[in-house]
Design a protein around this motif. Structure first.
Motif, PDB file in Angstrom:
ATOM      1  N   ASP A  99      -2.938   3.487   6.940  1.00 37.25           N
ATOM      2  CA  ASP A  99      -3.564   4.504   6.103  1.00 37.25           C
ATOM      3  C   ASP A  99      -3.029   5.846   6.586  1.00 37.25           C
ATOM      4  OD1 ASP A  99      -5.101   6.047   4.447  1.00 37.25           O
ATOM      5  OD2 ASP A  99      -7.028   5.443   5.290  1.00 37.25           O
ATOM      6  N   GLY A 100      -2.050   6.383   5.877  1.00 32.48           N
ATOM      7  CA  GLY A 100      -1.377   7.587   6.347  1.00 32.48           C
ATOM      8  C   GLY A 100      -0.674   7.278   7.657  1.00 32.48           C
ATOM      9  N   ASP A 101      -1.009   8.026   8.708  1.00 30.58           N
ATOM     10  CA  ASP A 101      -0.411   7.799  10.024  1.00 30.58           C
ATOM     11  C   ASP A 101      -1.272   6.924  10.921  1.00 30.58           C
ATOM     12  OD1 ASP A 101       1.831   9.322   9.433  1.00 30.58           O
ATOM     13  OD2 ASP A 101       0.880  11.182  10.075  1.00 30.58           O
ATOM     14  N   SER A 102      -2.328   6.346  10.399  1.00 31.89           N
ATOM     15  CA  SER A 102      -3.256   5.535  11.195  1.00 31.89           C
ATOM     16  C   SER A 102      -3.148   4.058  10.851  1.00 31.89           C
ATOM     17  CB  SER A 102      -4.703   5.965  10.930  1.00 31.89           C
ATOM     18  OG  SER A 102      -4.900   7.313  11.267  1.00 31.89           O
ATOM     19  N   ILE A 103      -3.497   3.223  11.818  1.00 26.21           N
ATOM     20  CA  ILE A 103      -3.694   1.793  11.583  1.00 26.21           C
ATOM     21  C   ILE A 103      -5.201   1.578  11.554  1.00 26.21           C
ATOM     22  CG2 ILE A 103      -3.372  -0.553  12.455  1.00 26.21           C
ATOM     23  CD1 ILE A 103      -0.781   0.811  11.557  1.00 26.21           C
ATOM     24  N   VAL A 104      -5.684   0.910  10.513  1.00 27.35           N
ATOM     25  CA  VAL A 104      -7.119   0.687  10.342  1.00 27.35           C
ATOM     26  C   VAL A 104      -7.404  -0.803  10.465  1.00 27.35           C
ATOM     27  CG1 VAL A 104      -9.081   0.963   8.772  1.00 27.35           C
ATOM     28  CG2 VAL A 104      -7.247   2.673   8.791  1.00 27.35           C
ATOM     29  N   CYS A 105      -8.464  -1.132  11.216  1.00 29.96           N
ATOM     30  CA  CYS A 105      -8.946  -2.506  11.327  1.00 29.96           C
ATOM     31  C   CYS A 105     -10.225  -2.607  10.513  1.00 29.96           C
ATOM     32  CB  CYS A 105      -9.217  -2.852  12.790  1.00 29.96           C
ATOM     33  SG  CYS A 105      -9.966  -4.482  13.010  1.00 29.96           S
ATOM     34  N   ARG A 106     -10.312  -3.612   9.655  1.00 32.31           N
ATOM     35  CA  ARG A 106     -11.497  -3.819   8.816  1.00 32.31           C
ATOM     36  C   ARG A 106     -11.990  -5.250   8.965  1.00 32.31           C
ATOM     37  NH1 ARG A 106     -12.393   0.336   5.381  1.00 32.31           N
ATOM     38  NH2 ARG A 106     -10.649   1.754   5.062  1.00 32.31           N
ATOM     39  N   SER A 107     -13.295  -5.406   8.785  1.00 35.99           N
ATOM     40  CA  SER A 107     -13.867  -6.751   8.736  1.00 35.99           C
ATOM     41  C   SER A 107     -13.456  -7.393   7.419  1.00 35.99           C
ATOM     42  CB  SER A 107     -15.390  -6.673   8.841  1.00 35.99           C
ATOM     43  OG  SER A 107     -15.915  -6.024   7.694  1.00 35.99           O
ATOM     44  N   SER A 108     -13.661  -8.680   7.310  1.00 33.39           N
ATOM     45  CA  SER A 108     -13.265  -9.386   6.080  1.00 33.39           C
ATOM     46  C   SER A 108     -14.022  -8.883   4.854  1.00 33.39           C
ATOM     47  CB  SER A 108     -13.451 -10.893   6.240  1.00 33.39           C
ATOM     48  OG  SER A 108     -14.804 -11.182   6.515  1.00 33.39           O
ATOM     49  N   ASP A 109     -15.163  -8.215   5.049  1.00 30.28           N
ATOM     50  CA  ASP A 109     -15.887  -7.646   3.901  1.00 30.28           C
ATOM     51  C   ASP A 109     -15.515  -6.173   3.649  1.00 30.28           C
ATOM     52  OD1 ASP A 109     -17.206  -6.553   6.050  1.00 30.28           O
ATOM     53  OD2 ASP A 109     -19.180  -7.331   5.505  1.00 30.28           O
ATOM     54  N   GLY A 110     -14.492  -5.665   4.369  1.00 29.07           N
ATOM     55  CA  GLY A 110     -13.972  -4.333   4.083  1.00 29.07           C
ATOM     56  C   GLY A 110     -14.505  -3.197   4.928  1.00 29.07           C
ATOM     57  N   ASP A 111     -15.502  -3.472   5.789  1.00 29.01           N
ATOM     58  CA  ASP A 111     -16.054  -2.411   6.633  1.00 29.01           C
ATOM     59  C   ASP A 111     -15.049  -2.016   7.710  1.00 29.01           C
ATOM     60  OD1 ASP A 111     -18.467  -2.456   5.251  1.00 29.01           O
ATOM     61  OD2 ASP A 111     -19.329  -3.963   6.587  1.00 29.01           O
ATOM     62  N   GLN A 112     -14.900  -0.712   7.909  1.00 31.64           N
ATOM     63  CA  GLN A 112     -13.980  -0.228   8.937  1.00 31.64           C
ATOM     64  C   GLN A 112     -14.544  -0.506  10.320  1.00 31.64           C
ATOM     65  OE1 GLN A 112     -11.995   3.614   8.415  1.00 31.64           O
ATOM     66  NE2 GLN A 112     -12.537   4.110  10.519  1.00 31.64           N
TER      67      GLN A 112
END
Length: 131
Positions: free
Chosen positions: A115-128
């Motif tokens: 996401d832009g310059d970041s790496i985002v980890c999310r749960s399988s239901d989409g929560d960050q």
């Protein structure tokens, strides 16, 4: 051609390829030049086209999470059912300067995306979980 692969010479080529965990002989392929995600079975003599999902714009990264398909686009991450029905959409910072990969954890409980310059980890239901 219906599956998009035979038109590669006249296109930008194949996008991301994901080998399904559930089926050792299946792959999911993004076809950004025709705005599709294709499903193939690997045979000893080549690929057998199983079907395709049309997308609203060029798909970039792809990964499977249990019975869902996680796809990155230039402006969002979409989680789709196997028939292409949208389960969720997560907006991201728009970027067309790089391909946005998507990675799913081995236990299918999390997925990671750019996401832009970041790496985002999310749960399988989409929560960050973290950024």
């Amino acid at each position: 051609a219906e599956d998009g692969i035979r038109d590669v010479e006249r296109s930008r080529g194949l996008g991301d390829v994901y080998k399904r965990q559930a089926g050792d002989d299946e792959v999911i392929v993004t076809l950004p030049h025709v705005c599709k995600i294709a499903h193939y079975r690997i045979h000893h003599d080549g690929l057998k086209f199983l079907g395709a999902i049309s997308t609203y714009s060029a798909p970039e990264g792809v990964a499977c999470m249990d019975d869902k398909i996680v796809v990155s686009f230039g402006d969002c991450i979409k989680v789709l059912s196997e028939d292409g029905t949208e389960v969720m959409s997560i907006p991201t910072q728009e970027s067309y300067t790089y391909t946005a990969p998507v990675v799913v954890s081995r236990d299918n409980s999390r997925f990671y995306h750019r996401d832009g310059d970041s790496i985002v980890c999310r749960s399988s239901d989409g929560d960050q979980i973290f950024r």
